[in-house]
Design a protein around this motif. Structure first.
Motif, PDB file in Angstrom:
ATOM      1  N   UNK A 193       0.908  -1.077  -0.013  1.00 56.58           N
ATOM      2  CA  UNK A 193      -0.065  -0.058   0.078  1.00 56.58           C
ATOM      3  C   UNK A 193       0.721   1.237   0.010  1.00 56.58           C
ATOM      4  N   UNK A 194       0.454   2.326  -0.762  1.00 52.17           N
ATOM      5  CA  UNK A 194       0.935   3.470  -0.630  1.00 52.17           C
ATOM      6  C   UNK A 194       0.332   4.406   0.264  1.00 52.17           C
ATOM      7  N   UNK A 195       0.602   4.857   1.366  1.00 53.93           N
ATOM      8  CA  UNK A 195       0.026   5.564   2.350  1.00 53.93           C
ATOM      9  C   UNK A 195       0.813   6.795   2.374  1.00 53.93           C
ATOM     10  N   UNK A 196       0.393   8.097   1.968  1.00 49.61           N
ATOM     11  CA  UNK A 196       1.167   9.313   2.103  1.00 49.61           C
ATOM     12  C   UNK A 196       2.441   9.223   1.581  1.00 49.61           C
ATOM     13  N   UNK A 237      -6.715 -14.236  13.221  1.00 49.41           N
ATOM     14  CA  UNK A 237      -6.268 -14.080  11.827  1.00 49.41           C
ATOM     15  C   UNK A 237      -6.705 -12.865  11.270  1.00 49.41           C
ATOM     16  N   UNK A 238      -6.068 -12.378  10.239  1.00 53.42           N
ATOM     17  CA  UNK A 238      -6.085 -10.864   9.933  1.00 53.42           C
ATOM     18  C   UNK A 238      -5.670 -10.662   8.520  1.00 53.42           C
ATOM     19  N   UNK A 239      -6.454 -10.014   7.777  1.00 61.18           N
ATOM     20  CA  UNK A 239      -6.199  -9.636   6.171  1.00 61.18           C
ATOM     21  C   UNK A 239      -6.361  -8.103   6.165  1.00 61.18           C
ATOM     22  N   UNK A 240      -5.552  -7.497   5.526  1.00 59.00           N
ATOM     23  CA  UNK A 240      -5.219  -6.026   5.392  1.00 59.00           C
ATOM     24  C   UNK A 240      -5.205  -5.790   3.857  1.00 59.00           C
ATOM     25  N   UNK A 241      -6.038  -4.775   3.645  1.00 60.07           N
ATOM     26  CA  UNK A 241      -6.122  -4.171   2.155  1.00 60.07           C
ATOM     27  C   UNK A 241      -5.962  -2.532   2.171  1.00 60.07           C
ATOM     28  N   UNK A 253      -7.133  11.653   1.110  1.00 56.19           N
ATOM     29  CA  UNK A 253      -6.124  12.557   1.480  1.00 56.19           C
ATOM     30  C   UNK A 253      -4.811  11.695   1.490  1.00 56.19           C
ATOM     31  N   UNK A 254      -4.708  10.671   1.761  1.00 56.32           N
ATOM     32  CA  UNK A 254      -3.671   9.819   1.958  1.00 56.32           C
ATOM     33  C   UNK A 254      -3.358   8.983   0.574  1.00 56.32           C
ATOM     34  N   UNK A 255      -4.354   8.862  -0.248  1.00 52.58           N
ATOM     35  CA  UNK A 255      -4.223   8.145  -1.437  1.00 52.58           C
ATOM     36  C   UNK A 255      -4.549   6.633  -1.070  1.00 52.58           C
ATOM     37  N   UNK A 256      -3.894   6.080  -0.313  1.00 52.80           N
ATOM     38  CA  UNK A 256      -4.538   4.706   0.246  1.00 52.80           C
ATOM     39  C   UNK A 256      -4.586   4.736   1.755  1.00 52.80           C
ATOM     40  N   UNK A 257      -5.724   4.093   2.303  1.00 57.41           N
ATOM     41  CA  UNK A 257      -5.873   4.000   3.746  1.00 57.41           C
ATOM     42  C   UNK A 257      -5.754   2.640   4.186  1.00 57.41           C
ATOM     43  N   UNK A 307     -12.881  -4.661  -2.695  1.00 52.81           N
ATOM     44  CA  UNK A 307     -14.096  -4.134  -3.233  1.00 52.81           C
ATOM     45  C   UNK A 307     -15.075  -3.755  -2.205  1.00 52.81           C
ATOM     46  N   UNK A 308     -14.752  -4.475  -0.921  1.00 50.81           N
ATOM     47  CA  UNK A 308     -15.707  -4.086   0.259  1.00 50.81           C
ATOM     48  C   UNK A 308     -15.235  -2.568   0.760  1.00 50.81           C
ATOM     49  N   UNK A 309     -13.949  -2.381   0.652  1.00 50.22           N
ATOM     50  CA  UNK A 309     -13.488  -1.417   1.325  1.00 50.22           C
ATOM     51  C   UNK A 309     -13.649  -0.103   0.439  1.00 50.22           C
ATOM     52  N   UNK A 310     -13.536  -0.198  -0.786  1.00 50.88           N
ATOM     53  CA  UNK A 310     -13.878   0.833  -1.539  1.00 50.88           C
ATOM     54  C   UNK A 310     -15.400   1.038  -2.008  1.00 50.88           C
TER      55      UNK A 310
END
Length: 650
Positions: free
Chosen positions: A521-524, A545-549, A555-559, A618-621
């Motif tokens: 991810x590109x965050x700021x 368990x975790x998953x990150x997207x 503001x930051x491009x990606x969160x 898809x859910x996040x956006x």
């Protein structure tokens, strides 16, 4: 315990090979590495001659015309003669090839001699249907013994197999059969999953009704007594065609570069890529890596790769590698939680498994279920533990080490791909001092380099993982599309193979895989790996368990959006979500703290256990969900979307 480079956490916990293990290991010094560094072609030539039986010796080790390689040129061999005949000729025909266990608990044991008979009979069935060397066959089957029998029968007569994972849809079958122009589909009426029979034949029927016009015949193994529709003249029962088949089918010598199989990598925006693997180089590297990475001693070991043959892991480390090395393997049809959450440990105990090879996703699932499950079984037979499929976070590594390995077994965390054919980066258990979460270093004879955006070498820190020299089991291209092969893998960095993974180097020269660069991810302006944040999330005592997207942010491009499953005994709450967020900030710094942590009951996984992060993006956006047909539980995405909507309202 650790230090942080940017947001990259580097372990300083180290685990040398246990002295008792190293003393008995096949290799316990730097000799193989030194030999390969001095002359990698000579190194691989020696492995090819020592590990593989050739009908005709090769005269040239490597022909390399970037990006196209030919290994062991002029050599001839038959891969099934290496996997079967030579063991029988050496008097080991009575040795068990597979202990097979079905999910309902039915079992079957097949020796090398018995397996050869079945392979020869089925090869003659293929010939009887008019198949010849160079043809292609699709295989769409559950994890039953007929699957490796079918693969080996194809290889015996020079027919390339294309195995399609049994969880894929009719459209996936059409795409793959049309692309390869497959003349035959080998399938089953169904397979068992989570205590019920899951039909397969109707999916094949749907595929043939809508496409796959090259398919002339279908062979159906009867696994579940489901009474599928059988089309006269096209569909044939396995047991019928095998009834009168001759067990006499000599292994025909093949050129070292004879196409062995096509395996498709699923694409989300483009059609799947048909990855091509050939015979001599592929067998050499999978036999070498299987032997030395797992410290295989075929006289005594019971080896278990708990993967599915529908993926490359199963091709290389359930079928071709173990059989070439003459070891006894375990093969299991079902899921690890049926009939109980101790199913894997029960199998390890009953068969006295010595090597266990599984995925970090599975290990985190076992963590969630609790240490009491493995503790209820005797796992003392285990000698080597392996992981495959994705980077493993340090906490899962330590849980595996402590609760499955009894804090005394080496762990080999392996990095490789469908495209590489065999292991590329992994410890050797009698040699390498390991670090939790690191795949450590390349194997002897493989050469990696981290580069930056400009292709310049990175000696410490993060970069793109490239391979700088050809290796024997490398893909020979994309079926029918050599330009796509060049564009996909060889165009980003001149003269180097790059398949899209990022990694970091620590001060000791150890590689830490960060996953796909499209999972960075590109965050700021800061490049943050989803793997790093996931590791920090599961480091929290409440998270199983975790998953990150990365979600779009004005503001930051990606969160950073985190989805977490809680360990048993924890109740979801807004306060707990905030606590988990802050935990990541403490571990990695505020720049890596998720904007949102969504507590979910489950994650969207394929039937092989791979998390479909595309759907989480898809859910996040707030986008319309893409294809969910390959999910084990399609309904889970709707529930996640509902939780996400509730989180937004909060």
């Amino acid at each position: 315990m650790s230090e942080t480079i940017g947001v990259f956490e580097v372990e300083d916990r180290t685990f040398p090979p246990p002295p008792e293990f190293a003393a008995q290991a096949l290799t316990n010094d730097q000799g193989l590495y030194e030999e390969a560094a001095a002359d990698f072609e000579a190194f691989w030539a020696r492995q090819a001659r020592e590990l593989v039986t050739w009908n005709k010796d090769f005269d040239t080790t490597l022909e390399w015309e970037l990006p196209f390689a030919k290994w062991f040129v002029g050599g001839e061999l038959n891969i099934t003669a290496n996997c079967l005949d030579r063991h029988i000729e050496a008097g080991r025909g009575d040795k068990v090839a597979y202990h097979w266990e079905g999910e309902p608990g039915d079992t079957r044991t097949i020796t090398y001699a018995e397996l050869l008979v079945e392979v020869c009979k089925f090869a003659n069935v293929l010939k009887g249907l008019g198949l010849e060397k160079g043809d292609r066959v699709a295989i769409y089957m559950p994890m039953i013994l007929e699957l490796p029998i079918a693969m080996l029968a194809c290889a015996r007569i020079g027919v390339a197999h294309s195995v399609i994972f049994g969880g894929f849809s009719a459209d996936a079958i059409v795409d793959r059969c049309d692309d390869a122009q497959a003349r035959l589909i080998i399938t089953a009426d169904g397979g068992y999953r989570k205590g019920a029979a899951a039909p397969l034949k109707p999916t094949v029927d749907d595929a043939l009704a809508s496409g796959a016009s090259s398919v002339e015949n279908v062979i159906v193994a009867n696994r579940c007594d489901l009474d599928p529709n059988m089309v006269d003249g096209r569909d044939h029962w396995w047991h019928d065609v095998m009834a009168d088949a001759s067990p006499d089918c000599p292994a025909e010598p093949m050129d070292a570069e004879q196409l062995l199989y096509i395996l498709y990598t699923s694409g989300t925006t483009a059609k799947p890529k048909g990855i091509m693997h050939t015979t001599g180089g592929y067998l050499t590297q999978v036999a070498f890596t299987h032997k030395y990475v797992f410290d295989i001693k075929p006289e005594t070991d019971i080896y278990w790769c708990a993967a599915d043959i529908g993926w490359v892991t199963g091709h290389s480390y359930i079928v071709y590698g173990p059989l070439a090395n003459g070891v006894t393997s375990v093969m299991y049809e079902g899921t690890p939680d049926t009939p109980g959450k101790d199913r894997l440990w029960d199998i390890v105990e009953r068969y006295k498994v010595t090597q266990l090879y599984t995925a970090p996703t599975a290990i985190r699932m076992f963590m969630k279920w609790g240490a009491q499950e493995p503790a209820s079984h005797d796992l003392s037979s285990l000698r080597v533990l392996g992981t495959v499929g994705e980077p493993i976070n340090p906490e899962a590594w330590m849980w595996y080490h402590d609760h499955i390995g009894g804090s005394a077994r080496p762990i080999v965390d392996t990095w490789w791909q469908t495209e590489t054919g065999g292991h590329m980066i992994t410890p050797l258990p009698g040699v390498t001092t390991t670090k939790p979460g690191s795949a450590c270093t390349t194997i002897p004879g493989v050469f990696a380099e981290l580069v930056d955006d400009d292709g310049e070498s990175v000696s410490n820190g993060g970069g793109y993982l490239t391979i700088t020299k050809p290796w024997p089991s490398m893909l020979r291209g994309i079926w029918g599309d050599p330009q796509r092969y060049q564009d996909t893998y060889w165009s980003r960095f001149e003269g180097k193979y790059f398949a899209g993974d990022g990694a970091k180097l620590d001060d000791d020269g150890y590689l830490w895989l960060l996953g796909r660069v499209d999972d960075v991810m590109n965050v700021s302006g800061h490049r943050i790996s989803t793997t790093e944040v996931e590791s920090a999330l599961v480091d929290h005592s409440s998270v199983a368990e975790a998953a990150v997207v990365g979600g779009t942010d004005d503001v930051t491009g990606q969160a950073i959006i985190g989805y977490v499953i809680l360990r048993g005994g924890n109740e979801p709450s807004e306060a707990l979500g905030d606590e988990i967020r802050e935990h990541v900030g403490v571990k990695l710094g505020k720049i890596a703290r998720p904007k949102t942590v969504i507590i979910v009951p489950d994650l969207p996984k394929t039937r092989s256990g791979k998390i479909m992060r595309r759907l989480l993006r898809d859910v996040a956006d707030g986008r319309q969900l893409g294809d969910t047909t390959t999910l084990a539980d399609p309904g889970v995405v709707a529930e996640i979307a509902e939780r996400a909507a509730d989180s937004d309202e909060d």
